[in-house]
Write a protein that holds these residues in place. Structure first.
Motif, PDB file in Angstrom:
ATOM      1  N   SER A 144       0.833  -1.208   0.000  1.00 22.04           N
ATOM      2  CA  SER A 144       0.000   0.000   0.000  1.00 22.04           C
ATOM      3  C   SER A 144       0.867   1.257   0.000  1.00 22.04           C
ATOM      4  O   SER A 144       0.619   2.205  -0.769  1.00 22.04           O
ATOM      5  CB  SER A 144      -0.926  -0.009   1.221  1.00 22.04           C
ATOM      6  N   SER A 145       1.887   1.271   0.848  1.00 18.65           N
ATOM      7  CA  SER A 145       2.771   2.444   0.901  1.00 18.65           C
ATOM      8  C   SER A 145       3.589   2.558  -0.381  1.00 18.65           C
ATOM      9  O   SER A 145       3.807   3.661  -0.894  1.00 18.65           O
ATOM     10  CB  SER A 145       3.693   2.342   2.123  1.00 18.65           C
ATOM     11  N   ALA A 146       4.048   1.409  -0.908  1.00 21.72           N
ATOM     12  CA  ALA A 146       4.813   1.432  -2.158  1.00 21.72           C
ATOM     13  C   ALA A 146       3.956   1.924  -3.319  1.00 21.72           C
ATOM     14  O   ALA A 146       4.460   2.586  -4.229  1.00 21.72           O
ATOM     15  CB  ALA A 146       5.356   0.039  -2.454  1.00 21.72           C
ATOM     16  N   LYS A 147       2.663   1.612  -3.292  1.00 22.62           N
ATOM     17  CA  LYS A 147       1.766   2.107  -4.340  1.00 22.62           C
ATOM     18  C   LYS A 147       1.708   3.632  -4.315  1.00 22.62           C
ATOM     19  O   LYS A 147       1.782   4.295  -5.369  1.00 22.62           O
ATOM     20  CB  LYS A 147       0.371   1.519  -4.151  1.00 22.62           C
ATOM     21  N   LEU A 148       1.586   4.202  -3.127  1.00 17.15           N
ATOM     22  CA  LEU A 148       1.541   5.660  -3.021  1.00 17.15           C
ATOM     23  C   LEU A 148       2.853   6.292  -3.449  1.00 17.15           C
ATOM     24  O   LEU A 148       2.881   7.426  -3.932  1.00 17.15           O
ATOM     25  CB  LEU A 148       1.191   6.066  -1.591  1.00 17.15           C
ATOM     26  N   ALA A 149       3.951   5.538  -3.269  1.00 14.64           N
ATOM     27  CA  ALA A 149       5.268   6.039  -3.687  1.00 14.64           C
ATOM     28  C   ALA A 149       5.552   5.742  -5.155  1.00 14.64           C
ATOM     29  O   ALA A 149       6.610   6.133  -5.660  1.00 14.64           O
ATOM     30  CB  ALA A 149       6.358   5.427  -2.813  1.00 14.64           C
ATOM     31  N   GLY A 150       4.641   5.036  -5.827  1.00 14.72           N
ATOM     32  CA  GLY A 150       4.763   4.828  -7.268  1.00 14.72           C
ATOM     33  C   GLY A 150       5.594   3.642  -7.702  1.00 14.72           C
ATOM     34  O   GLY A 150       6.078   3.617  -8.836  1.00 14.72           O
ATOM     35  N   ALA A 199       1.549   7.370   5.281  1.00 21.26           N
ATOM     36  CA  ALA A 199       1.921   7.638   3.891  1.00 21.26           C
ATOM     37  C   ALA A 199       0.889   8.529   3.217  1.00 21.26           C
ATOM     38  O   ALA A 199       1.237   9.480   2.498  1.00 21.26           O
ATOM     39  CB  ALA A 199       2.095   6.328   3.121  1.00 21.26           C
ATOM     40  N   ASN A 200      -0.374   8.241   3.434  1.00 20.49           N
ATOM     41  CA  ASN A 200      -1.419   9.063   2.828  1.00 20.49           C
ATOM     42  C   ASN A 200      -1.469  10.455   3.449  1.00 20.49           C
ATOM     43  O   ASN A 200      -1.748  11.440   2.764  1.00 20.49           O
ATOM     44  CB  ASN A 200      -2.777   8.384   2.972  1.00 20.49           C
TER      45      ASN A 200
END
Length: 421
Positions: free
Chosen positions: A138-144, A409-410
């Motif tokens: 989930s955090s990696a998704k927000l970081a791209g 992260a969000n």
């Protein structure tokens, strides 16, 4: 109000979180943690090393990387990427590839507990580890990161089909590699971290099913069991979710009795969940306050300071070591409560907790945070060797800097969208 709080005049109880110096100090502490863990943590053969007190790799000749080590590093350095920390993207990529290529079970699905350079070492599949895979993705998704969507879909399917018990509203604890059951045991710790990860996944994807599961877990663990125990969080249950007070378990990961650090962790998570759920579940705010107050009342050592690791069922300290992670979680909870509640109690404890961290846990000479202290606050290593974890301390430093509206992260992204610099 504690004796400490009585010593401070009310005019000095204004929130530190908005003060420029305190904010700079927090970011400097976070940067020091990134420095400590970034320099020597990467195992070129895959995964990450745990570090000793000086920041050197432990077991460098035969490193066994556990799933929570790899996933927490991914989560933390994804946070680093989001705040603009150079070098973070490489750390995230190294960890994501290791999780996907080495810890994922291509035959049976799911993720192993640990592996070395030759393959899986411990093939058990735990809800605890899968919760952190979900958090990392989930955090990696927000970081791209390029693998994030694939990993997020994969681990979500595993959680839904293997771990989620819809009848109980919680996740089952663990399985063998082929998904045969291990034991009739259910634990709150894996469900607590699953709650954290489900909220992160909800904010990364917008899919409400994640949030629905998180709310059901909170209702079971806190709304049903902790409330009935006067806001003490029970850790261990049998297969039917009946409290097992006789459970002995593992003194590091599943210690007997109760663990005040988890009361503090739930205190923050409940406020996150309440906010993400449009503030409709009002019982969560009172539970958050009560959990924090009970942890101070029963878990704080009034003589030496710090939180006792465990208590027995008569609320007497059993394992009296002072670990870094309960203190870190207390800071995050106090930051949330201070932002949502005008009672000075929470802000005064926020200050006291940072005093303790600065004077006893933050290692200004060697870097990182000391992981364990004796009852009288001398460095110790009975339970934990070295400085094995960035996750808890980093979040303690960063949570107070960002909106208390959800996952870290969000919250960073949300703050970026509303800033004017």
């Amino acid at each position: 109000m504690s004796d400490y709080a009585k010593l401070l005049p009310s005019t000095n109880a204004a929130s530190w979180a908005g003060r420029p110096f305190h904010r700079q100090w927090l970011m400097r502490q976070a940067n020091n943690l990134f420095d400590f863990f970034q320099e020597t943590s990467i195992d070129p053969d895959g995964g990450f090393y745990e570090l000793d007190d000086k920041g050197n790799a432990l077991n460098a000749d035969h490193n066994i990387c556990q799933i929570h080590t790899a996933t927490r590093m991914v989560h933390c350095f994804a946070v680093g990427a989001l705040i603009g920390r150079p070098g973070s993207d490489e750390m995230v990529d190294h960890g994501m590839r290791f999780i996907w290529e080495r810890l994922r079970d291509e035959r049976h699905g799911g993720y192993f507990w640990s592996c070395d350079r030759n393959g899986p070492v411990n093939t058990i599949k735990q809800a605890y580890g899968h919760a952190f895979v979900l958090l990392a993705a989930s955090s990696a998704k927000l970081a791209g990161h390029r693998l994030a969507d694939q990993m997020l879909a994969d681990v979500t399917e595993v959680i839904n089909t293997r771990f989620w018990d819809d009848k109980r509203g919680a996740v089952r604890e663990e399985f063998n590699a082929d998904w045969s059951p291990v034991a009739e045991y259910n634990g709150q710790n894996s469900n607590m971290h699953m709650t954290e990860a489900l909220m992160a996944a909800f904010q990364a994807t917008g899919e409400k099913s994640y949030l629905d599961k998180a709310e059901r877990i909170a209702e079971l663990i806190i709304g049903k069991h902790a409330v009935a125990m006067d806001y003490r969080v029970a850790e261990h249950f049998d297969g039917d979710w009946v409290l097992d007070k006789s459970y002995l378990g593992n003194e590091m990961f599943r210690p007997a009795g109760t663990t005040p650090g988890h009361w503090l962790e739930w205190s923050r998570l409940l406020l996150q969940l309440w906010t993400l759920g449009h503030k409709r579940l009002s019982w969560m705010t009172d539970a958050s306050r009560q959990l924090f107050r009970r942890s101070i009342e029963l878990g704080w050592d009034d003589k030496h300071g710090g939180f006792f690791y465990t208590l027995d069922w008569d609320n007497k300290p059993v394992m009296t070591e002072k670990l870094w992670w309960p203190l870190s979680e207390a800071i995050g909870a106090a930051a949330y409560l201070s932002d949502h509640d005008r009672d000075q109690f929470f802000q005064l404890w926020y200050r006291k907790l940072w005093d303790f961290a600065a004077n006893h846990l933050i290692d200004t000479k060697s870097g990182g945070w000391r992981s364990e202290l004796t009852t009288d606050l001398r460095p110790s290593a009975r339970l934990f060797t070295g400085k094995p974890d960035i996750y808890h301390a980093l979040q303690a430093c960063l949570i107070p800097l960002y909106p208390t509206t959800g996952s870290l992260a969000n919250a960073i992204i949300e703050a970026d969208h509303t800033s004017h610099y």
